[in-house]
Structures are given as C-alpha cells and as structure tokens.
Design a protein around this motif. Structure first.
Motif: not given
Length: 517
Positions: A493-504, A452-461, A468-472
């Motif tokens: 130190n320097g870890t990126l925090l990104s907002l992403c989309t889940l494809t499945e 049910r969690l289909v919203g934004p993905v806050l990806l840490v790192g 395999p995660a590149a297309h997911l």
C-alpha cells in the motif's frame, strides 16, 4: 487405569525389564481413529472452503515462481516447499485454492500425528480427541495451514520427528532412529530449524535419559539416513556461499531486539491463551507422573530451544511446533481437572474457550471482509499480504503503458522484493507485461536482464538513497503509486512506481543490486 494395565505401562520404563514389542504396543490405548478422523475431515472442509478467499500470499507467489525453477536449494530456503507448490499447482491449478490443497493435507497430517502423541503418553479416546481438536483450532496451526509456507511443512515435520523420538524413548527400540533420521533429513530439506529440535531433544536425553538410546549402532544409521537426505541441499548452499546463513544473520540483525522482547508473550498467544494451562500441565506432567517419566527429555527440549532462539534473536514462532507435544502431554491432566471442578468453573472455562476459538478463527483464517482486517493486522499481518495483488499488477500495467511504444522493447521491470516479482510473473502476462526481474532473494539468481535491454527501467518500490542501487539506477521519476484494494494496510500500500535510467550494463550492475533480506 487398572492395576494390571498400569504395570504393563510401567514395564516399558527404564527401571524395569523391557517387554517384547507386542507387549509394549499393547500397553497403549487404541488409536481413536473415528473421532480424530472426524476432526480432520471437518478441518479439511473448513480450510478448503476458505482457501480461495483474499488471494495468494506474497510468499506463495514466490514459492510458485521457485517451483517453476526446480533446484536443490534457494537463497532463503531449501527446496521442499517450492517443490510442494509445483506439485500442488500442477495437479490442482495455479490458483490460491489449488496451491493450498497441499497445505490442507499437511495440516490434517499434523493433527493426526499430535493425536498419536497423546496416545503415546497413555491417553485414551477422550485425550486423543481433545488433542486433535486443540491442535486443529489453535491460532498458529490455523494460520500456517490456511496457506502454503515453509512453516506449514515444518510444523508437520517437527511433529513427526518428535513422535518418532517419543516412540524411541518409550520402547527403547533403536530401529526408531531410522525413522527419526528420515524425518529429520526431510526436515532439513525444508528448513534448517529442525536442527534446533534435534539439539533440544538431544540435550533432554543427555540430562534426563534414557541415555541408553545413544548406545546403539542404530543411532549412526539414523544419522546416515538424515545426512543422505539433506546432502543435496547442504551441498547446494555450500556451493553458493551459504546464502541462507546470510539471510538468517540479516533477520537477526534487523529484528533481533523485537523478537527477544516479544518472545515470551508470543509463546502465550500463538496457540491460544486457553491452551496455556494445558501445555504448562504437559511440561509439569513428566516430573510428577511416573508413567511418562521416560518423556522428560521432551520437557527439557522446549526451554532449551527457547533459550537458543532468544540468544540468536530468532522469531518467536520458531518454537511453537514444540508446544504441540506439550498439549498432547497435558490433555489428560486438563480433562481430569475439568472432571473435578464444579459446574461454574466448567461453564467459565467453556466461555473462555469459545471466545479464544473465535479469536483464533478470526486471526488465522480469512473469514472477515478485507475492509474489516484492520484489528486483525495488528496481531497477524499475513492476511493483509493476501490482498490486492491483481490490482497491484493493474497499477504496474498502467505505468508500463506510459512508456512510449517505441521504447518498450528495450524497457525492463525491476521490483524491490520477491512478492512483487511473483505477482507480476503470475498476473502480468494477461495484462501484457513482460517478465519481471528482481535482485531480491532467489530472483537475483534468475536474472539479470539481458544487456540488450537498455531502455527505461520501471522500478517498482524504489530504493534507499544511500543504497548501492542509488548510482546504478538514477533519474527516477514517479509515475504512479499503488493503493491496495479498499485501503488494506499491507507492504504494497503506497508502493511507488518510477521510470528510471540504468547507468551501466545489467551484467555488471546486477551483482551490486543483490538483496538478501
């Protein structure tokens, strides 16, 4: 040593009739309980005072999380260390100081057991005290007893197996196989590396004797005890596809070359350079001193374990617990040498010892301010992994707050490793963060997020472009970058925090995202 006492000690060897249990026991000096006790009390005070410095190590955060999910096994380790984490935090609080009480107790027990080995080799009060001090102040022991790690329990359990094995070899009493089996079984429930120790000692006995210890039904009984204690962990691994072997294979593949190159040099520095002559004297002693020739199997075990680790590309510190008995063996020769040499040599030895102890303390314990850790991290990166987790969680909380309020109910936090997930699980609730997820190690078993969690993905790192995660998980947009407190150079130190989309859906994507190392 008087002539009568020397005969009694030699009488416990394998070329003479074996004395009764009382005679064999009386051949040993008294245990130096008072001086060894003072050493472990000072050790406990120092470790306790410093246990709250810096903060949790990433592995400790993982063990705390694993301890809240008790099981007979985990992807990368058996259950003993997570269970110890659960017990320690339940009794003393979920803080670095509360968690590390059990690490301090294991360190104290290790010192006592190694001092008992010195006694087993005929060492009196001075040799036992020397061994206790050398063990407590060695760099490796300081480092692994300041924090709770699998190596903390492993160092104690290797020492315990070795001590029981030495009692078996010296006395010839087959009942000690039960103690060896029990310690080995518990060791297998903590880390399977104890199999290396057993193999090394087994080869040593087969080559140098006394081989008669194999010709008793007590051996089968000891094996039975070990099997019973280790069975739940082994069955868990078997039922889950042997993930620990997958992890070990990945470590060897990724770090094998570096581990082989550094293996021999690190043997010289892990305890302390000043102790190298001591443990080398211990390795030589069983070849030149008839009183301890029964312990030649121990001398053979160390190089056997080293050769196996070199072949497998194992980490150099895996063999270090087997150096502690060599220090116990070398205590008497070292003290005899100090008694023979002149004043200048003793003074130089004292200076070298003081310098090495200071270096060991600086490397193994959190005595420096975080801003001064740079030189230490070049030798031991673990102190850096204890710095900055609350600030890291603050950075994630700010990134989470950037998600529109209407979308947060269906948003997910996914981290790239278990340390990040453990930090967010511990520190996140106070900052309004939801349960984090990670496909790394056992955190993968504790997922996936609900579909049910289909919203934004806050990806840490983040993730590699060809992973395999590149297309997911796609469409990633960096929203923040973590900076550790005071610029300490660690893995976050320097870890990126990104907002992403889940494809499945998470239920189908999660197995493809799994990471074993």
């Amino acid at each position: 040593m008087g002539a009568g006492r020397q005969r009694a000690f030699r009488g416990s060897g394998w070329r003479s009739p074996r004395p009764g249990p009382e005679a064999r026991w009386s051949a040993l000096p008294r245990f130096a309980a008072l001086p060894v006790g003072v050493v472990v009390i000072v050790q406990a005070v120092v470790l306790t005072v410093l246990s709250g410095r810096y903060g949790f190590h990433r592995d400790e955060l993982y063990f705390v999380a694993a301890g809240k999910r008790p099981d007979w096994g985990y992807v990368d380790n058996p259950p003993i260390t997570p269970w110890l984490a659960r017990a320690s935090t339940a009794l003393f609080g979920e803080t670095p100081m509360g968690l590390r009480v059990v690490a301090t107790l294991l360190g104290m027990a290790t010192v006592v057991v190694v001092a008992l080995m010195a006694r087993e080799f005929g060492g009196g009060r001075r040799a036992q005290l020397f061994t206790a001090v050398a063990t407590a102040l060695s760099t490796y022991v300081l480092a692994v007893t300041h924090m709770l790690a699998t190596n903390t329990a492993d160092t104690f359990l290797w020492s315990l197996v070795t001590f029981f094995g030495l009692r078996l070899l010296r006395t010839g009493d087959g009942r000690w196989w039960l103690a060896v089996g029990a310690a080995a079984g518990v060791g297998l429930a903590n880390k399977w590396l104890v199999l290396l120790l057993l193999a090394g000692l087994g080869v040593g006995v087969a080559v140098a004797g006394p081989r008669r210890v194999f010709r008793t039904w007590w051996l089968a009984a000891g094996i039975g005890v070990a099997v019973v204690l280790a069975a739940p962990t082994v069955l868990w691994q078997a039922s889950h596809g042997w993930p620990m072997l997958t992890v070990a294979g990945g470590i060897s593949e990724d770090d094998g070359v570096e581990n082989r190159v550094l293996f021999v040099p690190m043997q010289l520095v892990y305890l302390s350079p000043v102790l190298v002559p001591v443990w080398i004297a211990g390795l030589r002693r069983t070849l030149s001193d008839d009183r301890v020739r029964w312990a030649r199997a121990l001398t053979i075990a160390y190089p056997v374990v080293c050769v196996v680790l070199l072949a497998l590309g194992g980490k150099p510190y895996y063999s270090v617990p087997l150096l502690l008995p060599q220090v116990a063996l070398g205590a008497e020769p070292a003290l005899a040498w100090l008694a023979r040499v002149g004043t200048v040599a003793r003074a130089l030895t004292g200076v070298a010892t003081a310098v090495c102890v200071a270096v060991s303390v600086l490397i193994g314990l959190p005595v420096l301010p975080a801003t001064a850790l740079g030189p230490v991290l070049a030798v031991n990166k673990e102190p850096g992994e204890q710095v900055g987790w609350p600030e890291f969680t603050d950075a994630v909380a700010r990134a989470w707050a950037s998600i529109p309020a209407t979308e947060r109910d269906t948003a997910v936090i996914v981290t790239s490793n278990y340390g990040e997930a453990g930090a967010l699980e511990h520190y996140g609730p106070a900052r309004g963060l939801p349960q984090p997820y990670s496909p790394h190690m056992s955190y993968a078993d504790w997922g996936p997020p609900p579909d049910r969690l289909v919203g934004p993905v806050l990806l840490v790192g983040g993730h590699e472009r060809d992973s395999p995660a590149a297309h997911l998980i796609t469409g990633c947009r960096a929203v923040a970058k973590n900076r550790t407190v005071e610029g300490v150079d660690n893995d976050e130190n320097g870890t990126l925090l990104s907002l992403c989309t889940l494809t499945e859906p998470w239920s189908t994507a999660w197995p493809k995202l799994r990471q074993f190392y």
